[in-house]
Write a protein that holds these residues in place. Structure first.
Motif, short mmCIF file in Angstrom:
data_model
loop_
_atom_site.label_atom_id
_atom_site.label_comp_id
_atom_site.label_asym_id
_atom_site.label_seq_id
_atom_site.Cartn_x
_atom_site.Cartn_y
_atom_site.Cartn_z
N HIS A 120 0.66 -1.29 0.04
CA HIS A 120 -0.06 -0.03 -0.05
C HIS A 120 0.98 1.34 -0.06
N ASP A 121 2.05 1.30 0.93
CA ASP A 121 3.05 2.52 0.96
C ASP A 121 3.46 2.42 -0.33
N THR A 122 3.87 1.38 -1.08
CA THR A 122 4.65 1.59 -2.26
C THR A 122 3.69 2.23 -3.49
N ILE A 123 2.63 1.64 -3.48
CA ILE A 123 1.45 2.22 -4.36
C ILE A 123 1.30 3.72 -4.33
N LYS A 124 1.16 4.05 -2.95
CA LYS A 124 1.17 5.45 -2.61
C LYS A 124 2.16 6.39 -2.97
N GLN A 125 3.45 5.75 -2.78
CA GLN A 125 4.57 6.57 -3.11
C GLN A 125 4.64 6.71 -4.73
N LEU A 126 4.27 5.53 -5.12
CA LEU A 126 4.27 5.76 -6.74
C LEU A 126 3.36 6.73 -7.47
N LYS A 127 2.20 6.74 -7.04
CA LYS A 127 1.25 7.56 -7.06
C LYS A 127 1.69 9.05 -7.04
N ASP A 128 2.37 9.49 -5.42
CA ASP A 128 3.01 10.68 -5.48
C ASP A 128 4.14 10.95 -6.33
N SER A 129 5.01 9.98 -6.68
CA SER A 129 5.88 10.35 -7.59
C SER A 129 5.51 10.36 -9.04
N GLU A 130 4.34 9.79 -9.39
CA GLU A 130 3.85 10.12 -10.91
C GLU A 130 3.44 11.49 -10.93
N SER A 131 2.69 11.81 -9.65
CA SER A 131 2.20 13.10 -9.61
C SER A 131 3.48 14.49 -9.75
N ARG A 132 4.50 14.06 -9.00
CA ARG A 132 5.61 14.89 -8.98
C ARG A 132 6.36 14.86 -10.40
N LEU A 133 6.27 13.63 -10.71
CA LEU A 133 6.94 13.49 -12.14
C LEU A 133 6.43 14.33 -13.25
N GLN A 134 4.94 14.28 -13.09
CA GLN A 134 4.26 15.03 -14.23
C GLN A 134 4.52 16.62 -14.00
N GLN A 135 4.50 16.87 -12.88
CA GLN A 135 4.62 18.26 -12.26
C GLN A 135 6.25 18.87 -12.88
N THR A 136 7.20 17.67 -12.71
CA THR A 136 8.34 18.08 -13.02
C THR A 136 8.65 18.06 -14.66
N ASN A 137 7.83 17.02 -15.27
CA ASN A 137 7.96 17.11 -16.88
C ASN A 137 7.28 18.52 -17.32
N GLU A 138 6.40 18.90 -16.56
CA GLU A 138 5.74 20.23 -17.22
C GLU A 138 6.94 21.33 -16.97
N SER A 139 7.62 21.40 -15.65
CA SER A 139 8.38 22.35 -15.46
C SER A 139 9.61 22.25 -16.25
N LEU A 140 9.92 21.04 -16.52
CA LEU A 140 11.25 20.72 -17.33
C LEU A 140 11.08 21.03 -18.59
N GLU A 141 9.94 20.84 -19.21
CA GLU A 141 9.82 21.32 -20.66
C GLU A 141 10.04 22.91 -20.80
N SER A 142 9.52 23.89 -19.73
CA SER A 142 9.85 25.15 -19.75
C SER A 142 11.19 25.53 -19.49
N ILE A 143 11.79 24.76 -18.61
CA ILE A 143 13.38 25.05 -18.10
C ILE A 143 13.93 24.79 -19.58
N VAL A 144 13.82 23.53 -20.26
CA VAL A 144 14.46 23.29 -21.38
C VAL A 144 14.75 24.24 -22.43
N VAL A 145 13.54 24.68 -22.44
CA VAL A 145 13.65 25.80 -23.54
C VAL A 145 14.23 26.86 -23.09
N ALA A 146 14.10 27.53 -21.65
CA ALA A 146 15.01 28.48 -21.37
C ALA A 146 16.48 27.97 -21.24
N ARG A 147 16.90 26.82 -20.73
CA ARG A 147 18.13 26.45 -20.67
C ARG A 147 18.87 26.42 -22.07
#
Length: 547
Positions: A120-147
């Motif tokens: 259960h904890d692993t699934i929760k961590q995976l969901k949290d990671s997936e959410s953070r990964l999604q946010q990170t991807n969105e942030s990375l896209e804008s960062i990549v353009v700037a970088r």
């Protein structure tokens, strides 16, 4: 043969799933080891307790509802829920309920629990990671353009910086080459050592100054090579003090010390030493300058200064001496001249001759003082060298005694003795005369008129030994150490005239002739002076005169 009950009990024992059997009131009738391990209770503790023991505090009120659903085999009973272990830890479990009715009408609730807390904890961590990964991807896209744009600019700056660094590297390499050429061609020795005193660099000037080649010096201990033995311990202690953080007495200063040349002893050097870093390690470099010539020049200046001071003192003494010693003969001459001018017609021949003799004596006395001063001055300013020539010592000695007799200087009191037969010798007559005349006149002057003066010359194989002994006032013990100083006169001379220069002239004359002078004196008894000078037999001596 195994019964069904025995088989059921064995399954309970080995099952990894937590299994509990409860009555229709929810009380535990039996639990397997996996169930006990899951909740941290013993079997004995659980038996008779209700399953409400494992419910969370907020679930306690639902205990009866959950029991009712389990008894009715209602699918509404929890399938995945949280329970609590004995230590208060929350566990997530997946449950399966089954109610069985026994032949006597009693009902039993069989519960199987799977601990899925980790899952259960692993699934929760995976969901949290997936959410953070999604946010990170969105942030990375804008960062990549700037970088990307930033990297392009940075890449350009980097290329320019690389070009500048390459220019700097070439300049540093050229500077290092120039630095090495400067060190190698420097007139001063340039030496570098590590913190242990081992030599790391050694230039050509160091090779010439200390006599060790670069190959021999590299890696060697500096203290053993160039530091005098008496200073090596201090050198090693100085290195240790620096490593221990103690202040140094010679770093970043210029000091004068002694150093060693290989096989040639010590010499003075000027040392300037500083510490710096090389490959991350502390090292010490030094400029070392040979100051032998400078020290010699300084010594010569000091000696010249001492000579100048001595000359000034001698001049002062000379002025004092002449003002005193010249007064008496000048007074005699003046009074004699006055007598001749005013009473010449009244003087008989005897009185007239006595006055003339007084004038002559005063003149000779002043001339003698001037001669002594001039002789000493010439000896000091231009000592020259010895000029030996063939001389008949016997004839010369007799002529000298006659000269003193004719000059009314007491020559008739001299007892001359010549020892030896090899008469013609190679000597410097001027130096020999200066020494002998002064000793003879002193002996005559400081002894009674009725006493004799012994004058002995020994004609040795390759030298002359001259001895002059009187029976006069002698020399006080306290004055004997200063006897040969210019213008010094013994404390017992009283009113006897003199300049204090005679013995100075004797000593310098004998030294210039390469000889040695000595004396012995007893106050109130007399003095004996003797000297020996080199005097080889004259090869081209003239033939002996016929008798």
């Amino acid at each position: 043969m195994t019964t069904v009950d025995e088989l059921f009990s064995a399954i309970l024992e080995v099952s990894p799933v937590g299994i509990a059997i409860a009555d229709d009131c929810g009380r535990y009738i039996d639990v397997n080891p996996a169930y006990c391990e899951m909740f941290g209770y013993t079997r004995e503790f659980l038996l008779g307790k209700t399953f409400g023991l494992i419910l969370l505090p907020e679930q306690k009120a639902l205990e009866s509802d959950i029991l009712a659903m389990a008894l009715a085999n209602d699918g509404g009973a929890p399938n995945e829920w949280q329970v609590m272990a004995s230590d208060g830890t929350y566990l997530t479990v997946r449950s399966n309920f089954r109610t069985l009715e026994l032949a006597d009408g009693r009902r039993r609730i069989i519960t199987a629990l799977h601990d899925i807390t980790a899952l259960h904890d692993t699934i929760k961590q995976l969901k949290d990671s997936e959410s953070r990964l999604q946010q990170t991807n969105e942030s990375l896209e804008s960062i990549v353009v700037a970088r990307t744009a930033s990297l392009a600019a940075a890449n350009q700056e980097l290329l320019e910086a690389i070009g500048q660094l390459e220019d700097t590297r070439r300049a540093l390499e050229e500077s290092e080459r120039s630095h090495r050429r400067l060190i190698e061609t420097a007139h001063d020795a340039v030496v570098t050592i590590d913190a242990n005193g081992a030599v790391l660099s050694w230039n050509q000037a160091a090779e010439q100054m200390f006599g060790w080649s670069t190959e021999e010096a590299m890696g060697g201990n500096l203290g053993d090579m160039i530091i005098p033995e008496g200073y090596r311990q201090r050198h090693a202690q100085g290195l240790r003090n620096f490593q221990n953080g103690k202040p140094s007495q010679i770093l970043n200063r210029t000091v004068e010390i002694f150093a060693l040349r290989r096989h040639r002893g010590g010499f003075p050097v000027e040392l300037s030493i500083w510490n710096h870093q090389r490959d991350g390690q502390t090292v010490f470099s030094a400029f070392i300058r040979d100051i032998t010539a400078r020290k010699q020049a300084e010594q010569e200046v000091l000696e010249a200064l001492e000579r100048a001071q001595e000359l000034a003192m001698l001049k002062s003494r000379f002025v004092s001496m002449t003002s005193h010693e010249f007064r008496t003969p000048l007074t005699i001459i003046k009074s004699s001249v006055d007598l001749l001018r005013d009473y010449r017609e009244h003087l008989d021949p005897t009185e007239y001759c006595r006055i003339i003799d007084d004038i002559d004596s005063g003149i000779r006395r002043m001339a003698n003082m001037l001669d002594q001063a001039l002789t000493l001055g010439r000896t000091d300013e231009n000592p020259g060298g010895m000029n030996p020539a063939a001389l008949s010592v016997t004839k010369w000695a007799h002529a000298l005694v006659d000269e003193l007799h004719l000059g009314n200087l007491g020559g008739e009191r001299i007892r001359l003795e010549i020892q030896g037969t090899q008469d013609w010798r190679m000597v410097d007559e001027r130096l020999l005369r200066q020494a002998t005349v002064n000793l003879l006149t002193n002996a005559l002057k400081y002894s009674p008129d009725n006493s004799s003066v012994e004058f002995t010359i020994a004609l040795q194989a390759d030298a002359l030994l001259v001895e002059i002994e009187d029976h006069g006032i002698g020399i006080p013990d306290k004055d004997q150490a200063k006897l040969f100083q210019s213008f010094f006169r013994a404390s017992n001379v009283g009113q006897i005239a003199g300049t204090g220069l005679g013995l100075s002239i004797v000593q310098k004359s004998i030294e210039l002739h390469g000889g040695r002078l000595d004396f012995r004196s007893i106050p109130g008894t007399g003095s004996r002076f003797w000297f020996n000078v080199p005097a080889l037999a004259a090869v081209d001596a003239p033939p002996a005169e016929p008798a």
